[in-house]
Enzyme design. Structure first.
Site, short mmCIF file in Angstrom:
data_model
loop_
_atom_site.label_atom_id
_atom_site.label_comp_id
_atom_site.label_asym_id
_atom_site.label_seq_id
_atom_site.Cartn_x
_atom_site.Cartn_y
_atom_site.Cartn_z
N CYS A 35 37.69 -9.31 29.85
CA CYS A 35 36.63 -9.05 28.88
C CYS A 35 35.32 -9.70 29.29
CB CYS A 35 37.04 -9.55 27.48
SG CYS A 35 37.27 -11.33 27.43
N CYS A 104 42.25 -14.45 23.21
CA CYS A 104 41.03 -15.23 22.98
C CYS A 104 41.37 -16.69 22.70
CB CYS A 104 40.23 -14.64 21.82
SG CYS A 104 40.10 -12.84 21.88
FE1 FES Z 1 37.31 -11.83 25.38
FE2 FES Z 1 38.09 -12.39 22.94
S1 FES Z 1 37.70 -10.43 23.78
S2 FES Z 1 37.91 -13.73 24.62
#
Ligand code: FES
Length: 144
Positions: A35, A104
């Site tokens: 991400c 996360c």
């Molecule tokens: Fe990347 Fe939450 S989507 S840490």
């Protein structure tokens, strides 16, 4: 049921311990390759106790809430206790995270471990290397 618990929303909107410690005793930075989110943790350690902790997180709301909760959970605690912190404990303290957001909270656990490792390394303190993931192979891009 709402996607996010009240605690997640609270820690996202009013994150605790945001900032930088200029003379930190340990700094840990990790990133999630997928991400692209980045989390940085600063620790002040006195007599083996975490006297202060701050974080900077460039990432999603769950990552911010996880960093905030994780810093609250280790503040005032002995280093050995902070090392036991798991992403599961962080998620539970937030009254849960959606399954696709659990990674996360992993970022928070890893950032704290990375900062503690930095503290050990800087102070030439012996430690059990199995406590820390194999940095070369974990793929999270942490810079320790
Ligand atoms: Fe990347 Fe939450 S989507 S840490």
């Amino acid at each position: 049921m709402a996607l996010y618990s009240d605690k997640v929303m609270d820690h996202f909107r009013n994150p605790r311990n945001v900032g930088v410690i200029e003379d930190a005793d340990g700094i840990g930075e990790v990133g999630n390759a997928k991400c692209g989110d980045i989390m940085k943790i600063y620790l002040k350690i006195d007599n083996d106790i975490i006297t202060d902790v701050k974080f900077e997180t460039f990432g999603c709301g769950s990552a911010i809430a996880s960093s905030s909760m994780a810093t609250e959970l280790i503040k005032g605690k002995p280093v050995a206790e902070a090392l036991q912190l798991t992403n599961k404990a962080v998620a539970e303290a937030l009254d849960g995270l959606p399954a696709h957001k659990l990674h996360c909270s992993v970022l928070a656990e890893e950032a704290i471990k990375s900062a503690l490792k930095d503290y050990y390394d800087k102070n030439n303190i012996e430690y059990d290397h199995t406590l820390f993931p194999d940095c070369a192979s974990c793929g999270h891009g942490c810079d320790v």
